[in-house]
Design an enzyme around this catalytic site. Structure first.
Site, PDB file in Angstrom:
ATOM      1  N   GLN A 223      16.294  -0.375  31.721  1.00  0.00           N
ATOM      2  CA  GLN A 223      16.921   0.424  32.772  1.00  0.00           C
ATOM      3  C   GLN A 223      16.910  -0.759  34.113  1.00  0.00           C
ATOM      4  OE1 GLN A 223      17.605   3.520  32.567  1.00  0.00           O
ATOM      5  NE2 GLN A 223      17.940   3.767  34.761  1.00  0.00           N
TER       6      GLN A 223
ATOM      7  N   GLU B 242       1.554  -0.308   9.907  1.00  0.00           N
ATOM      8  CA  GLU B 242      -0.136  -0.292   9.792  1.00  0.00           C
ATOM      9  C   GLU B 242      -0.552   1.003  10.578  1.00  0.00           C
ATOM     10  OE1 GLU B 242      -1.262  -4.323  10.099  1.00  0.00           O
ATOM     11  OE2 GLU B 242       0.705  -5.164   9.849  1.00  0.00           O
TER      12      GLU B 242
ATOM     13  N   LEU C  23       0.907  -1.295  -0.032  1.00  0.00           N
ATOM     14  CA  LEU C  23      -0.073   0.027  -0.058  1.00  0.00           C
ATOM     15  C   LEU C  23       0.965   1.295   0.264  1.00  0.00           C
ATOM     16  CD1 LEU C  23      -2.985   1.263   0.375  1.00  0.00           C
ATOM     17  CD2 LEU C  23      -2.459   1.177   2.838  1.00  0.00           C
TER      18      LEU C  23
ATOM     19  N   GLY D  46       2.493   7.471   2.786  1.00  0.00           N
ATOM     20  CA  GLY D  46       2.741   6.666   4.071  1.00  0.00           C
ATOM     21  C   GLY D  46       1.545   6.717   4.938  1.00  0.00           C
ATOM     22  N   SER D  47       1.247   7.871   5.788  1.00  0.00           N
ATOM     23  CA  SER D  47       0.065   8.202   6.443  1.00  0.00           C
ATOM     24  C   SER D  47      -0.865   8.397   5.599  1.00  0.00           C
ATOM     25  CB  SER D  47       0.306   9.234   7.409  1.00  0.00           C
ATOM     26  OG  SER D  47       1.256   8.623   8.660  1.00  0.00           O
TER      27      SER D  47
END
Ligand code: CAA
Length: 385
Positions: free
Chosen positions: A343, A370, A130, A136-137
């Site tokens: 940590q 995703e 896609l 992208g977004s």
């Protein structure tokens, strides 16, 4: 209020037994390979074969197409257990679902019979294509084009950040078929088999995490596919992509819960053994409180995930909202929990001899792929308007 809104989930006997089985496979067979897979950035063909042999790759599929028919919750329990051991291996199962979902949800009976049994058995591997370098977004702004020529479609363009690059036997490719339709419209979905002339692989990414899973750029140069490879209705491919992501985001959430739990289990065991100032460090409240917060957040993420999976299994209308919330919360949890696990281990947490730094690197992608968590917030916020 609809009656279904108050329903939740309960794991049945088979699901509990199945979880034990996958847990055992993950801990005995997958975990010992995880560091090497990460170090060498090597796709674990051996573990993929193992998942196929154990019918785990059949989990996303219905029985009539050769799958287990056990549903979304069971599938994501498996993703979670695998991710505890190795996030790259969990991704093999996740993309087996992601790449198959467009066919599962929108394919004709003939298309389902053609492709799903081979995917369910693990003979074939899919990919979901896609995203593009500039989309992208915002996949609605894609540039890949498909043009009709007789009974065929001719595809030209490049995709980006595609999981399973070079491994996949088929790519579900989204391309603009009606350039005048406007943003996010006039897009169609096609199955492109990897052996079609004109298909090639461009750049391969060198990544911070999930290094055992190849990511890269499929290139389509005059790739011809027949009309029978069109998935769903012509020009309605954006909806195919969105409906797919509504479901596949549950896999990312499950991967995140698994990574988080894997880091907690390791850090808690370490804190029992590691002695400073003459006593185990888990006798200090600073460490106890850290572990308590990590466990609490992860348990909450799991509850939301399982509830969202149950909604997907019941096909409830707010499933997309819940999968976005589960993905958002679980991935933020995985990130913060793995930072804390490093940590707890102190200097040992920072070196590759111990697995928590890998888990921290692997967790990061769950906030991005995703759909970034910013996009998840947008999807959730839209339901509140
Ligand atoms: N289900 C079905 N249809 C949907 C839908 C959904 N969940 N969401 C939107 N649609 C429909 C709309 O109803 C609309 O239909 P009409 O044309 O009939 O009006 C159409 O799709 C366009 O919708 P929008 O106007 O809402 O579209 P938008 O451009 O505003 O985009 C978005 C919405 C939510 C931001 C979307 O672009 C999005 O989800 N972006 C993130 C993409 C993403 O997750 N990419 C990850 C790729 S996969 C990956 O990571 C690779 C890998 O290999 C792991």
């Amino acid at each position: 209020m609809a009656a279904t809104e108050d329903l939740t989930y309960a794991l049945n006997e088979q699901q509990l037994e199945f979880r034990e089985l996958v847990r055992q496979i993950a801990q005995e067979r997958v975990a010992p390979r995880a560091a090497e897979i990460d170090e060498k950035a090597e796709y674990p063909h051996d573990l993929r074969t193992l998942l196929a042999e154990q019918d785990i790759l059949g989990l996303p599929f219905d029985e009539e197409y050769g799958g287990t028919g056990t549903g979304t919750l069971t599938l994501n329990i498996a993703v979670e257990e695998l991710a505890k051991a190795c996030a790259s291996t969990a991704l093999i199962l996740m993309v087996q679902e992601l790449g198959a979902l467009p066919i599962k949800l929108f394919g004709t009976e003939e298309q389902k019979r053609r492709w799903l049994p081979r995917l369910a058995s693990g003979e074939w591997t899919p990919a979901f294509a896609l995203s593009e370098a500039e989309a992208g977004s915002d996949p609605g702004g894609m540039r890949t084009r498909a043009v009709r020529d007789g009974d065929d479609w001719v595809i030209n363009g490049e995709k980006n950040w595609i999981t399973n690059i070079g491994i996949a036997d088929l790519y579900v490719v989204f391309a603009v078929t009606d350039p005048d339709a406007g943003h996010s419209r006039g897009i169609s979905a096609f199955v492109v088999e990897a052996d079609r002339p004109g298909f090639s692989i461009g750049k391969l990414e060198h990544k911070m995490g999930i290094r055992g899973s190849p990511t890269g750029q499929p290139v389509f140069q005059d790739v011809r596919v027949p009309q029978e490879n069109l998935i769903g209705e012509l020009h309605q491919g954006f909806k195919v992509a969105m409906a797919t992501l509504d479901r596949s985001r549950l896999g990312v959430a499950a991967q995140a819960v698994g990574i988080a739990q894997g880091a907690i289990d390791y850090a808690a065991a370490y804190a029992r053994e590691r002695r400073q100032f003459g006593r185990p460090i888990n006798s200090f409240q600073a460490i106890q409180f850290k572990l308590a917060d990590m466990e609490t957040r992860t348990a909450a993420a799991r509850e939301l995930l399982y509830k969202a999976c149950a909604k997907a299994d019941r096909r409830e209308s707010d499933m997309g909202k819940y999968s976005a919330m589960a993905k958002l919360f679980a991935s933020d949890t995985a990130m913060s929990v793995t930072v804390e696990a490093v940590q707890v281990l102190g200097g040992y947490g920072f070196v590759k001899e111990y697995p928590v730094e890998r888990m921290m690197r692997d967790a990061k992608i769950t906030q991005i792929y995703e759909g970034t968590n910013e996009i998840q917030r947008l999807v959730i916020a839209r339901t509140l308007r």
